[in-house]
Motif scaffolding. Structure first.
Motif, PDB file in Angstrom:
ATOM      1  N   ALA A 127     -13.769   3.859  -4.628  1.00  0.00           N
ATOM      2  CA  ALA A 127     -12.217   4.459  -5.103  1.00  0.00           C
ATOM      3  C   ALA A 127     -12.467   5.805  -4.955  1.00  0.00           C
ATOM      4  O   ALA A 127     -11.266   6.498  -4.678  1.00  0.00           O
ATOM      5  N   SER A 128     -13.443   6.459  -5.116  1.00  0.00           N
ATOM      6  CA  SER A 128     -13.111   7.829  -5.068  1.00  0.00           C
ATOM      7  C   SER A 128     -13.556   8.806  -3.866  1.00  0.00           C
ATOM      8  O   SER A 128     -13.563  10.131  -3.552  1.00  0.00           O
ATOM      9  N   ARG A 129     -13.458   7.848  -2.724  1.00  0.00           N
ATOM     10  CA  ARG A 129     -13.866   8.400  -1.182  1.00  0.00           C
ATOM     11  C   ARG A 129     -12.541   8.435  -0.430  1.00  0.00           C
ATOM     12  O   ARG A 129     -12.780   8.580   0.631  1.00  0.00           O
ATOM     13  N   ARG A 130     -11.401   8.621  -0.906  1.00  0.00           N
ATOM     14  CA  ARG A 130     -10.124   8.683  -0.253  1.00  0.00           C
ATOM     15  C   ARG A 130     -10.114  10.141   0.869  1.00  0.00           C
ATOM     16  O   ARG A 130      -9.651   9.630   2.012  1.00  0.00           O
ATOM     17  N   ALA A 143       0.770  -1.109   0.035  1.00  0.00           N
ATOM     18  CA  ALA A 143      -0.039   0.126   0.017  1.00  0.00           C
ATOM     19  C   ALA A 143       0.885   1.291  -0.130  1.00  0.00           C
ATOM     20  O   ALA A 143       0.495   2.202  -0.764  1.00  0.00           O
ATOM     21  N   LEU A 144       1.960   1.127   0.670  1.00  0.00           N
ATOM     22  CA  LEU A 144       3.045   2.451   0.650  1.00  0.00           C
ATOM     23  C   LEU A 144       3.798   2.738  -0.423  1.00  0.00           C
ATOM     24  O   LEU A 144       3.820   3.608  -1.053  1.00  0.00           O
ATOM     25  N   ALA A 145       4.005   1.277  -1.254  1.00  0.00           N
ATOM     26  CA  ALA A 145       4.910   1.419  -2.257  1.00  0.00           C
ATOM     27  C   ALA A 145       4.042   1.598  -3.601  1.00  0.00           C
ATOM     28  O   ALA A 145       4.522   2.758  -4.391  1.00  0.00           O
ATOM     29  N   LEU A 146       2.849   1.205  -3.494  1.00  0.00           N
ATOM     30  CA  LEU A 146       2.167   1.417  -4.820  1.00  0.00           C
ATOM     31  C   LEU A 146       0.952   2.242  -4.956  1.00  0.00           C
ATOM     32  O   LEU A 146       0.504   2.721  -5.906  1.00  0.00           O
ATOM     33  N   LYS A 147       0.752   2.776  -3.597  1.00  0.00           N
ATOM     34  CA  LYS A 147      -0.420   3.844  -3.696  1.00  0.00           C
ATOM     35  C   LYS A 147      -1.779   3.604  -4.379  1.00  0.00           C
ATOM     36  O   LYS A 147      -2.262   4.117  -5.255  1.00  0.00           O
ATOM     37  N   PRO A 148      -2.376   2.336  -4.132  1.00  0.00           N
ATOM     38  CA  PRO A 148      -3.456   1.825  -5.128  1.00  0.00           C
ATOM     39  C   PRO A 148      -4.616   2.747  -4.591  1.00  0.00           C
ATOM     40  O   PRO A 148      -4.773   3.437  -3.596  1.00  0.00           O
ATOM     41  N   ASP A 149      -5.638   2.769  -5.492  1.00  0.00           N
ATOM     42  CA  ASP A 149      -6.902   3.398  -5.454  1.00  0.00           C
ATOM     43  C   ASP A 149      -7.911   2.708  -4.560  1.00  0.00           C
ATOM     44  O   ASP A 149      -8.596   3.160  -3.774  1.00  0.00           O
ATOM     45  N   VAL A 150      -7.822   1.465  -4.654  1.00  0.00           N
ATOM     46  CA  VAL A 150      -8.659   0.794  -3.503  1.00  0.00           C
ATOM     47  C   VAL A 150      -7.880  -0.687  -3.313  1.00  0.00           C
ATOM     48  O   VAL A 150      -6.850  -1.252  -4.260  1.00  0.00           O
ATOM     49  N   THR A 156      -6.320   4.668   2.465  1.00  0.00           N
ATOM     50  CA  THR A 156      -6.633   4.018   0.847  1.00  0.00           C
ATOM     51  C   THR A 156      -8.126   3.361   1.350  1.00  0.00           C
ATOM     52  O   THR A 156      -8.229   2.750   2.240  1.00  0.00           O
ATOM     53  N   PRO A 157      -9.174   3.525   0.092  1.00  0.00           N
ATOM     54  CA  PRO A 157     -10.562   2.842   0.415  1.00  0.00           C
ATOM     55  C   PRO A 157     -10.236   1.320   0.421  1.00  0.00           C
ATOM     56  O   PRO A 157      -9.500   0.865  -0.346  1.00  0.00           O
ATOM     57  N   ILE A 158     -10.698   0.613   1.482  1.00  0.00           N
ATOM     58  CA  ILE A 158     -10.595  -0.760   1.535  1.00  0.00           C
ATOM     59  C   ILE A 158     -11.841  -1.355   1.644  1.00  0.00           C
ATOM     60  O   ILE A 158     -12.894  -1.021   2.286  1.00  0.00           O
TER      61      ILE A 158
END
Length: 360
Positions: A130-133, A44-51, A76-78
């Motif tokens: 995804a849009s709710r960060r 999560a830290l390295a890739l910074k995914p959207d979800v 991140t949205p999980i």
């Protein structure tokens, strides 16, 4: 541009299955997978995914611990996957409290009518959150500091929040409908209500049947009011919140001063079990203009027609505002139809309720 998804599960079969479904959606792309919570935090830290999709039970680090670490370091949205058991329900609620935005049963076909619907459901849920960060820190259940008025500060750099005014109406019932994001929203509201709340509260939360008992018990342990899973024949009492059982429909019968709850079969043709429209419509018939109702965060439009019935009977309808919703679907449907009289931020709904009831 595709939305980047990190899939986390210790089962290679489930990782592959979820990845195939997500990659089949035009706007979604699985950028990597992780086999445990520790890997999930690092990626999560390295890739910074959207979800991120997250399992609960994993070696090295479980999913709930991983959610907490990710929310602290790389919000991140999980989307959680959980088993449809009582223990699975408790763990899922812990994950939502830790900061996850939504959940699906690990056998997500269990809440879909066929395979295609299950696939669409997963893809839709991933895209919706995804849009709710920006919401993530505000939707975690950390203690909320009381609002301090500008006049009590020596200096002020922010504008005082709008002061609410009571409408002067009288009420005999509160009714709240919600779906995605609802468990956190309901907890934030109900924990601020006093033990001597003046009338009954109906709660309609889209949730699997095995989850509602655990959710009601959790709310009851945190709130000053009493919260219980509704049972057929319950007589409505002031200061008690009745949560509609998952997989069923909750209706009312009798008269306003002695109304009883009826729990009925969910019905094969009903999209939602429980359904906000069903309960709201039932409340409108018995309580007429004496219902204080609100529609909170959730996907779809459930609640719109029931809220329309409440408004036609003279009752009050509020909607949660877009900025504070995990998914601005149900409240948007009510607001766009011109049914809600006020659109309110989640953090101030309890305050608004108490002002309306002149108990603030």
């Amino acid at each position: 541009m595709s939305l980047k998804v990190l899939v986390v599960d210790d089962s290679s079969f489930f990782r592959r299955r979820v990845s195939d479904i997500i990659n089949a959606a035009p706007r979604l792309e699985v950028v990597d997978v992780a086999t445990n919570g520790k890997e999930a935090v690092e990626k999560a830290l390295a890739l910074k995914p959207d979800v991120i999709t997250m399992d609960i039970e994993m070696p090295v680090m479980d999913g709930i611990s991983a959610v907490r670490e990710i929310m602290a370091s790389q919000p991140t949205p999980i989307l959680m996957f959980s088993s449809l058991t009582h223990e699975g329900a408790k763990a899922t609620l812990d994950a939502l409290e830790a900061g996850a935005l939504d959940f699906l049963p690990k056998k997500f076909e269990d809440i879909a009518r066929n395979k295609d619907e299950a696939v669409n459901l997963l893809q839709q849920r991933v895209q919706q959150i995804a849009s709710r960060r920006a919401l993530l820190r505000r939707t975690s259940l950390r203690p909320v500091r009381p609002v301090v008025s500008a006049s009590s500060r020596t200096t002020s750099i922010t504008t005082s929040p709008t002061r609410f005014r009571a409408s002067g109406k009288s009420y005999q019932l509160t009714a709240i409908g919600t779906s995605t994001g609802g468990p956190v929203a309901l907890q934030k509201i109900l924990t601020k209500l006093p033990a001597n709340y003046p009338h009954p509260i109906l709660l309609i939360q889209h949730m699997p049947a095995t989850f509602t008992a655990a959710f009601a018990a959790r709310l009851n342990s945190l709130c000053q009011i009493t919260v219980k899973e509704a049972a057929d024949g319950d007589v409505l009492k002031p200061g008690v919140a009745y949560l509609a059982p998952g997989g069923m429909q909750m209706m009312l019968e009798g008269r306003a001063n002695s109304a009883k709850i009826r729990i009925l079969d969910g019905g094969d043709r009903m999209n939602y079990k429980p359904c906000v429209d069903v309960t709201f419509g039932s409340a409108a018939k018995i309580y007429q203009d004496k219902v204080l109702s609100m529609v909170l965060t959730g996907m779809g439009a459930d609640g719109r027609e029931g809220a329309r019935m409440l408004k036609s009977s003279g009752s009050t309808v509020w909607a949660q505002d877009e900025e504070s919703c995990v998914v601005y679907g149900m409240p948007q449907a009510v607001a766009k139809a011109g049914i809600s009289s006020e659109d309110l931020p989640l953090e101030r709904i309890a305050e608004r309720i108490l002002v309306e009831l002149k108990r603030h």
